[in-house]
Design a protein around this motif. Structure first.
Motif, mmCIF file in Angstrom:
data_model
loop_
_atom_site.group_PDB
_atom_site.id
_atom_site.type_symbol
_atom_site.label_atom_id
_atom_site.label_comp_id
_atom_site.label_asym_id
_atom_site.label_seq_id
_atom_site.Cartn_x
_atom_site.Cartn_y
_atom_site.Cartn_z
ATOM 1 N N ARG A 1 0.876 -1.177 0.000
ATOM 2 C CA ARG A 1 0.000 0.000 0.000
ATOM 3 C C ARG A 1 0.905 1.217 0.000
ATOM 4 O O ARG A 1 1.883 1.284 0.760
ATOM 5 C CB ARG A 1 -0.901 0.015 1.223
ATOM 6 N N VAL B 1 -10.973 3.268 -4.659
ATOM 7 C CA VAL B 1 -12.049 2.270 -4.555
ATOM 8 C C VAL B 1 -13.045 2.486 -5.690
ATOM 9 O O VAL B 1 -13.509 1.526 -6.326
ATOM 10 C CB VAL B 1 -12.740 2.379 -3.175
ATOM 11 N N GLN C 1 -11.836 11.848 0.815
ATOM 12 C CA GLN C 1 -10.421 11.500 0.989
ATOM 13 C C GLN C 1 -9.622 12.769 1.299
ATOM 14 O O GLN C 1 -8.839 13.252 0.470
ATOM 15 C CB GLN C 1 -9.895 10.845 -0.294
ATOM 16 N N GLY D 1 -15.279 1.530 4.113
ATOM 17 C CA GLY D 1 -14.652 1.869 5.382
ATOM 18 C C GLY D 1 -13.282 2.489 5.137
ATOM 19 O O GLY D 1 -12.688 2.240 4.088
ATOM 20 N N PRO D 2 -12.766 3.306 6.037
ATOM 21 C CA PRO D 2 -13.449 3.718 7.259
ATOM 22 C C PRO D 2 -14.582 4.693 6.965
ATOM 23 O O PRO D 2 -14.471 5.495 6.036
ATOM 24 C CB PRO D 2 -12.337 4.395 8.062
ATOM 25 N N ARG E 1 -15.935 7.665 1.402
ATOM 26 C CA ARG E 1 -15.435 8.676 2.341
ATOM 27 C C ARG E 1 -14.801 9.841 1.569
ATOM 28 O O ARG E 1 -14.223 9.633 0.495
ATOM 29 C CB ARG E 1 -14.365 7.988 3.201
ATOM 30 N N HIS F 1 -7.431 -0.049 -6.110
ATOM 31 C CA HIS F 1 -7.495 -0.875 -4.893
ATOM 32 C C HIS F 1 -8.226 -2.155 -5.324
ATOM 33 O O HIS F 1 -9.384 -2.371 -5.005
ATOM 34 C CB HIS F 1 -8.261 -0.100 -3.814
#
Ligand code: MLT
Length: 356
Positions: free
Chosen positions: A129, A197, A252, A291-292, A250, A157
């Motif tokens: 990562r 994602v 970022q 998530g998160p 989320r 991802h």
């Protein structure tokens, strides 16, 4: 949706992909880009046995015994790191975690030197990562073993997209539908611009035949996203109309250079998933989040915790199974499994012949 065990996967997968290594001829898993639909299906099908094993009290299979897997995480992670660690250990491998914060990267070592060091330790697979898009590919070019991308910047991802597809197909199967994603309407909403994602999911879901809608404020929507075969929306209510699956993302913040939204409160007002808003989607809609989560920003708690609708914890469960499948498949060549060494039929030739 119940949380009981899913029915077993179809008894025979014959004809879904070519035999042996031709089913997945790649050296590593750097992204969903470049994977054929049958290669994605192959990894999903391979993961089914691990979903079953992981639901047993004894979760051990020693096929990777004697192999060393290094998880090299140059960016924070909780679930992805743990998930890869558990996956490697359940397959019997020796798993070592390298955290950048405590590594020589902090002393100025270059990424390539770090890669050469990991390679000299004769790792059998390296999971990486990194905050920079493309860093994983760079390392993959310098080491001899398979490299798996656990998230690189805003690029990809891939294991998240695979686990998301596996989660959807389990949910569909459990309610008695076909487990095919063909024709499913999936709305992905949030910070599309900075989300790896979103990118990996767009590639995987469109490859599997879903209709993908992406929804974001103009500042968080990549220019020219239509080229990825998705329909862009700025109006979340419209994007939700008739959706089968809603995937929330989320903000970022760590990748934002400047002000992209007026405030989290404003963002929630227009793009937060509330119960009222969710009513616009199809009855039986499925809600997902990698998530998160930032509860009360992109998703309300009463949606995130909605039993029968929210698949968020199921996504975490499927993550371990998918990562077990990827580690198993990518080490088959080195383990000299029959069909994975020596002459093989080409996946392209098979796809041409079968029209897959
Ligand atoms: C990621 O690593 O991209 C996460 O799974 C999603 C996020 O950080 O929002």
């Amino acid at each position: 949706m119940t949380t009981s065990a899913s029915p077993p996967p179809p008894a025979s997968q014959s004809g879904r992909y070519p035999p042996g290594a031709a089913a997945f001829p790649h050296q590593g898993l750097l992204g969903i880009a470049g994977l054929a639909p049958h290669e994605i299906l192959f990894l999903l099908d391979e993961a089914e046995q691990w979903v079953e094993l992981n639901r047993q009290p004894q979760k051990r299979d020693d096929r990777l015994a004697g192999l060393t897997i290094i998880n090299a995480f140059f960016e924070n992670s909780t679930r992805t790191l743990l998930s890869f660690e558990i996956a490697g250990k359940r397959l019997g491998a020796d798993v070592v975690n390298m955290h950048a914060a405590t590594s020589s990267v902090k002393k100025g070592e270059t990424l390539i030197d770090t890669a050469m060091t990991l390679n000299a330790m004769r790792a059998d697979a390296i999971v990486i990562r990194h905050a920079s898009s493309g860093a994983v590919r760079l390392i993959a070019g310098k080491v001899d073993c398979p490299v798996l991308n656990a998230g690189d910047g805003q690029h990809e991802h891939p294991t998240q997209a695979l686990l998301d597809a596996l989660t959807i197909r389990h949910a569909l199967r459990e309610r008695g539908d076909s487990d095919s994603l063909v024709g499913l309407t999936v709305t992905i909403c949030g910070d599309i611009l900075h989300s790896r994602v979103a990118r990996s999911n767009i590639l995987s879901l469109t490859a599997l035949g879903a209709n993908v809608r992406v929804c974001a404020p103009p500042a968080l929507m990549p220019e020219g996203i239509e080229a990825m075969r998705v329909t862009p929306f700025h109006d979340f209510n419209a994007a939700l109309d008739g959706a089968d699956v809603v995937m929330m993302l989320r903000l970022q913040q760590e990748r934002m250079d400047g002000q992209f939204i007026p405030s989290p409160r404003e963002f929630r007002h227009l793009y937060g998933l509330t119960l009222d808003r969710l009513a616009r989607a199809k009855p039986g809609v499925l809600v997902m989040h990698p998530g998160p989560m930032n509860r009360g920003v992109e998703i309300d708690s009463n949606v995130a915790d909605l039993v029968g609708t929210s698949l968020i914890t199921r996504q975490v469960e499927m993550g371990v199974a998918i990562r077990m499948a990827c580690l198993d498949v990518l080490t088959r060549r080195a383990r000299k499994l029959p069909g994975w060494v020596g002459p093989e039929i080409s996946g392209e030739a098979w796809a041409r012949e079968t029209g897959a």
